[in-house]
Write an enzyme that holds these catalytic residues in place. Structure first.
Site, PDB file in Angstrom:
ATOM      1  N   GLU A  38       9.024 -44.298   7.745  1.00  0.00           N
ATOM      2  CA  GLU A  38       8.771 -42.987   8.320  1.00  0.00           C
ATOM      3  C   GLU A  38      10.067 -42.339   8.777  1.00  0.00           C
ATOM      4  OE1 GLU A  38       4.249 -43.224   9.963  1.00  0.00           O
ATOM      5  OE2 GLU A  38       5.877 -43.365  11.396  1.00  0.00           O
ATOM      6  N   GLY A  89      12.415 -50.359  12.495  1.00  0.00           N
ATOM      7  CA  GLY A  89      13.433 -51.380  12.280  1.00  0.00           C
ATOM      8  C   GLY A  89      14.470 -51.441  13.378  1.00  0.00           C
ATOM      9  N   GLU A  90      15.232 -52.502  13.343  1.00  0.00           N
ATOM     10  CA  GLU A  90      16.329 -52.724  14.291  1.00  0.00           C
ATOM     11  C   GLU A  90      17.630 -52.436  13.526  1.00  0.00           C
ATOM     12  OE1 GLU A  90      17.334 -53.511  17.516  1.00  0.00           O
ATOM     13  OE2 GLU A  90      19.271 -53.446  16.505  1.00  0.00           O
ATOM     14  N   SER A  96      20.546 -47.068  17.873  1.00  0.00           N
ATOM     15  CA  SER A  96      19.795 -47.755  18.930  1.00  0.00           C
ATOM     16  C   SER A  96      19.692 -49.239  18.603  1.00  0.00           C
ATOM     17  CB  SER A  96      18.394 -47.160  19.056  1.00  0.00           C
ATOM     18  OG  SER A  96      17.575 -47.652  18.031  1.00  0.00           O
ATOM     19  N   SER A 155      17.325 -50.149  23.949  1.00  0.00           N
ATOM     20  CA  SER A 155      15.918 -50.142  24.337  1.00  0.00           C
ATOM     21  C   SER A 155      15.704 -51.265  25.340  1.00  0.00           C
ATOM     22  CB  SER A 155      15.042 -50.348  23.103  1.00  0.00           C
ATOM     23  OG  SER A 155      15.251 -49.276  22.226  1.00  0.00           O
ATOM     24  N   LEU A 156      15.686 -50.904  26.595  1.00  0.00           N
ATOM     25  CA  LEU A 156      15.731 -51.899  27.665  1.00  0.00           C
ATOM     26  C   LEU A 156      14.320 -52.319  28.090  1.00  0.00           C
ATOM     27  CD1 LEU A 156      18.117 -53.200  29.175  1.00  0.00           C
ATOM     28  CD2 LEU A 156      17.775 -51.507  30.983  1.00  0.00           C
ATOM     29  N   HIS A 157      13.553 -51.385  28.582  1.00  0.00           N
ATOM     30  CA  HIS A 157      12.132 -51.562  28.943  1.00  0.00           C
ATOM     31  C   HIS A 157      11.880 -52.474  30.145  1.00  0.00           C
ATOM     32  CE1 HIS A 157      11.669 -49.512  25.233  1.00  0.00           C
ATOM     33  NE2 HIS A 157      11.830 -50.562  24.462  1.00  0.00           N
ATOM     34  N   ASN A 164       2.484 -45.159  24.111  1.00  0.00           N
ATOM     35  CA  ASN A 164       1.168 -44.862  23.557  1.00  0.00           C
ATOM     36  C   ASN A 164       0.493 -46.172  23.178  1.00  0.00           C
ATOM     37  OD1 ASN A 164       1.430 -42.166  23.898  1.00  0.00           O
ATOM     38  ND2 ASN A 164       1.580 -41.670  21.733  1.00  0.00           N
ATOM     39  N   CYS A 182      14.249 -46.885  19.599  1.00  0.00           N
ATOM     40  CA  CYS A 182      14.083 -47.273  18.209  1.00  0.00           C
ATOM     41  C   CYS A 182      12.660 -47.746  17.988  1.00  0.00           C
ATOM     42  CB  CYS A 182      15.070 -48.350  17.817  1.00  0.00           C
ATOM     43  SG  CYS A 182      14.530 -50.005  18.149  1.00  0.00           S
TER      44      CYS A 182
HETATM   45  S1  SF4 Z   1      10.432 -51.948  19.291  1.00  0.00           S
HETATM   46 FE1  SF4 Z   1      12.130 -51.605  17.787  1.00  0.00          FE
HETATM   47  S2  SF4 Z   1      13.072 -53.665  17.631  1.00  0.00           S
HETATM   48 FE2  SF4 Z   1      11.066 -53.987  18.650  1.00  0.00          FE
HETATM   49  S3  SF4 Z   1       9.652 -54.514  16.964  1.00  0.00           S
HETATM   50 FE3  SF4 Z   1       9.544 -52.267  17.289  1.00  0.00          FE
HETATM   51  S4  SF4 Z   1      11.007 -51.384  15.808  1.00  0.00           S
HETATM   52 FE4  SF4 Z   1      11.487 -53.553  16.044  1.00  0.00          FE
END
Ligand code: SF4
Length: 370
Positions: free
Chosen positions: A106, A176-177, A206, A229-231, A307, A350
């Site tokens: 996407e 993806g990462e 990211s 992406s910490l969270h 979400n 990401c």
């Molecule tokens: S949050 Fe980002 S790194 Fe984690 S699974 Fe989803 S796409 Fe992959």
């Protein structure tokens, strides 16, 4: 197209090179070699047409018909649109693309008042396994090639132009990462900068926290922005949400972020998907503020309510909780922005792209991921 593999990451060996290079897989030298026999000025016209005019070969009417046909045959597009959706106001365009092996990805274009930004995918699927993420729940398919990444940007830039806008920003926050596909992603960054003329300062990579990738990024010449992406700001919770934290815990991650900031002086942002009752408490805000203070430059925090995804039983923080969390951060001296949810709020992090479920030829957005 020499590829080094990032052999230490899950799925790293799964890059599948297409047998035929696609339109944006070739850098300029490779295009010259591919069009051997054509006069140099013709090759320049092709290059300019593909990268500056963002044209399809068929639209390059200054080229002889035979050359246009050759380009179509020898340099096919990488992406086939499967579905496109535009929000009511026309400021968000989402594409679902198929690749030649059937993998899907996407891409999202967003028009803001003062800029247009595209969020691109770097892998089909993702191996990082973040439980709340729709992409992670679906698993990993393969890395994207440089051409497959660059073509996402070209298509978005074309659409922006059709909308009377100019694409200025690219964020690697789609499926993806990005740092698990480092070589192709970095090659795409260089191509976007050098061939499409996008400023490195408007490119954001990211990561969920792949420390070796952050360290490599710090050594690159182009000063791109880094988004982490910490969270969560304590190891127990972060490992539960983002499994890679077990390998690169917060102390290691923050040390790499600090070194990145010292090396680049570029903006660092933390992405924080707010999950109801999980990472939206006053104690979470305090931990985040404490972590931020360990950095040599302040990080900016982007807040986005998560979400729901079918495979994750919690829900996003309600609006009043989001506002409260931002106020706590504010009181603690941490800059934070609540990101507008565009169905898939791409500024967030990401992998925030929605999982789409195909329903009788239509698609519906089921959830943003990270
Ligand atoms: S949050 Fe980002 S790194 Fe984690 S699974 Fe989803 S796409 Fe992959």
């Amino acid at each position: 197209m020499g590829a080094r593999q990032n052999g230490t990451y899950p799925g790293a060996a799964a890059l599948r090179w297409t047998a035929v290079p696609t339109r944006y897989d070739l850098d300029r030298d490779a295009l010259v070699a591919r069009l051997a026999g054509e006069p140099r000025y013709r090759v320049d016209q092709v290059w300019d047409g593909l990268h500056r005019q963002l044209a399809e070969p068929a639209e390059l009417t200054t080229l002889p018909k035979a050359l246009r046909a050759r380009l179509d045959a020898e340099l096919p597009p990488a992406l086939t649109p499967v579905a496109t959706s535009t929000d009511r106001r026309g400021d968000t365009v989402k594409w679902l693309f198929a690749l030649d092996d059937g993998a899907r990805l996407e891409t999202v274009l967003m028009h803001y008042r003062d800029r247009s930004t595209v969020c691109v995918s770097s892998q089909a699927g993702c191996a990082m396994g973040c439980g709340f993420c729709a992409t992670g729940q679906a698993g990993f398919q393969r890395h994207l090639s440089t051409g497959e990444i660059v073509e996402q940007v070209v298509r978005a830039a074309r659409r922006a132009r059709d909308d009377g806008r100019r694409l200025g920003n690219v964020v690697f926050m789609g499926m993806g990462e990005p740092l698990a596909n480092y070589d192709r992603v970095w090659s795409a960054v260089e191509r976007l900068h050098g061939d499409l003329g996008l400023s490195a300062r408007h490119l954001t990579v990211s990561t969920v926290g792949l420390v070796p990738g952050i360290r490599r990024l710090a050594g690159e010449a182009l000063p791109v922005n880094l988004a982490v992406s910490l969270h969560a700001a304590n190891d127990d919770l972060r490992t539960a949400l983002v499994p890679i934290n077990a390998r690169y815990p917060l102390s290691v991650l923050m040390a790499a972020c600090a070194d990145y900031l010292r090396a680049k002086g570029r903006r660092l942002s933390f992405e924080w998907a707010l999950i109801d009752g999980t990472n939206d408490r006053a104690s979470d805000a305090r931990e985040l503020a404490e972590l931020s203070r360990t950095l040599p430059l302040p990080a900016h925090v982007n807040l986005i309510p998560l979400n729901p995804t079918p495979g994750y039983p919690t829900r996003g923080t309600p609006r009043d909780g989001v506002v409260r969390f931002r106020r706590w951060l504010d009181d603690l001296g941490v800059n934070a922005t609540i990101r507008r949810n565009r169905g898939t709020d791409i500024d967030a992090a990401c992998g925030q792209l929605a999982a789409r479920v195909e329903l009788g030829g239509r698609t519906r957005v089921t959830a943003p991921a990270r």
